[in-house]
Design an enzyme around this catalytic site. Sequence first.
Site, PDB file in Angstrom:
ATOM      1  N   LEU A  33       0.816  -1.220   0.000  1.00 31.49           N
ATOM      2  CA  LEU A  33       0.000   0.000   0.000  1.00 31.49           C
ATOM      3  C   LEU A  33       0.848   1.268   0.000  1.00 31.49           C
ATOM      4  O   LEU A  33       1.946   1.296   0.537  1.00 31.49           O
ATOM      5  CB  LEU A  33      -0.908  -0.007   1.234  1.00 31.49           C
ATOM      6  N   HIS A  37      -3.537   4.341  -2.095  1.00 37.76           N
ATOM      7  CA  HIS A  37      -4.501   3.446  -1.434  1.00 37.76           C
ATOM      8  C   HIS A  37      -5.114   4.131  -0.204  1.00 37.76           C
ATOM      9  O   HIS A  37      -6.309   3.986   0.064  1.00 37.76           O
ATOM     10  CB  HIS A  37      -3.808   2.157  -0.979  1.00 37.76           C
ATOM     11  N   ASP A 150      -5.838   3.482 -12.844  1.00 36.66           N
ATOM     12  CA  ASP A 150      -6.216   2.351 -13.690  1.00 36.66           C
ATOM     13  C   ASP A 150      -7.505   2.726 -14.417  1.00 36.66           C
ATOM     14  O   ASP A 150      -8.589   2.191 -14.122  1.00 36.66           O
ATOM     15  CB  ASP A 150      -6.407   1.100 -12.827  1.00 36.66           C
ATOM     16  N   SER A 185       2.406   4.144  -7.515  1.00 43.71           N
ATOM     17  CA  SER A 185       2.115   2.789  -7.972  1.00 43.71           C
ATOM     18  C   SER A 185       2.969   1.843  -7.139  1.00 43.71           C
ATOM     19  O   SER A 185       4.121   2.164  -6.809  1.00 43.71           O
ATOM     20  CB  SER A 185       2.497   2.641  -9.455  1.00 43.71           C
TER      21      SER A 185
HETATM   22  O1  PAF Z   1      -6.282  -2.461  -9.075  1.00 38.34           O
HETATM   23  C1  PAF Z   1      -5.918  -3.475  -8.450  1.00 38.34           C
HETATM   24  O2  PAF Z   1      -5.127  -3.434  -7.501  1.00 38.34           O
HETATM   25  C2  PAF Z   1      -6.439  -4.832  -8.880  1.00 38.34           C
HETATM   26  O3  PAF Z   1      -6.579  -4.897 -10.265  1.00 38.34           O
HETATM   27  C3  PAF Z   1      -7.747  -5.230  -8.178  1.00 38.34           C
HETATM   28  C4  PAF Z   1      -8.876  -4.294  -8.544  1.00 38.34           C
HETATM   29  C5  PAF Z   1      -7.538  -5.211  -6.672  1.00 38.34           C
HETATM   30  C6  PAF Z   1      -8.159  -6.635  -8.597  1.00 38.34           C
HETATM   31  O4  PAF Z   1      -7.186  -7.576  -8.271  1.00 38.34           O
END
Ligand code: PAF
Length: 281
Positions: A33, A37, A150, A185
């Site tokens: 994390l 996050h 993403d 990331s």
């Molecule tokens: O974005 C991510 O970290 C992953 O693609 C997810 C959404 C947790 C699915 O494994």
Amino acid sequence: MRIIRTAYEMQQTVLALRAQGRRIGLVPTMGFLHAGHLSLIRLARERSDVIILSLFVNPTQFGPREDLAKYPRDFDRDAALCHAAGVDILFAPEGADLYAPDASVWVVEEKLAAGLCGAARPGHFRGVCTVVVKLFNLCLPQIAVFGEKDAQQLRVIRRLVRDLNFPVEIIPGPIIREPDGLALSSRNVFLSAEERRQALVLRRALDEAERLFRAGARDAEALRSALRLIIGQVPAAKVDYIAVVDDDTLAPVQTLDQPALVALAVYIGQTRLIDNTVLKP
Ligand code: PAF
């Protein structure tokens, strides 16, 4: 903070919470994390009273030659960050608990997932969609937060929720950047100091896209060429794709007269980074 390791315990726990009328927010992650996050956790906190953070490095979204084995992992650090951020339940299942050895049902989105990362990483979104459906079924959230970095994943998941009628509201989380512009990331940890410096080219290219757009540029191909030129000047960078697509359908556009997503996937050395911006006329 409670740590749950099995799908069964997760589902039983959340069924009891839902029966008490609690509002569940889910933050799906693959761990390692960072501040991005933590910002998703804050968004979940504003909209729910129980926060579940799932931590699962989902094998089915990695291709055979991708970095599943070396994907960064540090459970104790992640658990400490979750605890400090006010996560109520850390759901960290084992792979064998989520996927039966003879699993034969998969969730496939057929349009939005076809291009960009879907084309570059065959099977990736089948893995993402399948695990997200599992997480929805196990955590029964009313809301789920996904990062805008993403960009394609966010749009695919919104479509999944719409087309399969999941009673889950999808909340987008803005991209969080380092002060110098690098998008956060988990994979940034793979960059050497020199690669880290060269990785700033992604943000520079997106800044240029925004500048050209503000100055009136509307030709998508000319925009792509300008970005290719900028990225091409950096020795460690190898373009995977530079896409200018409709923000809604993800179909390539020729003219920027509707909101467009400019999405980049670039290898810096061995590390594949993605970043994006949305241009709105
Ligand atoms: O974005 C991510 O970290 C992953 O693609 C997810 C959404 C947790 C699915 O494994």
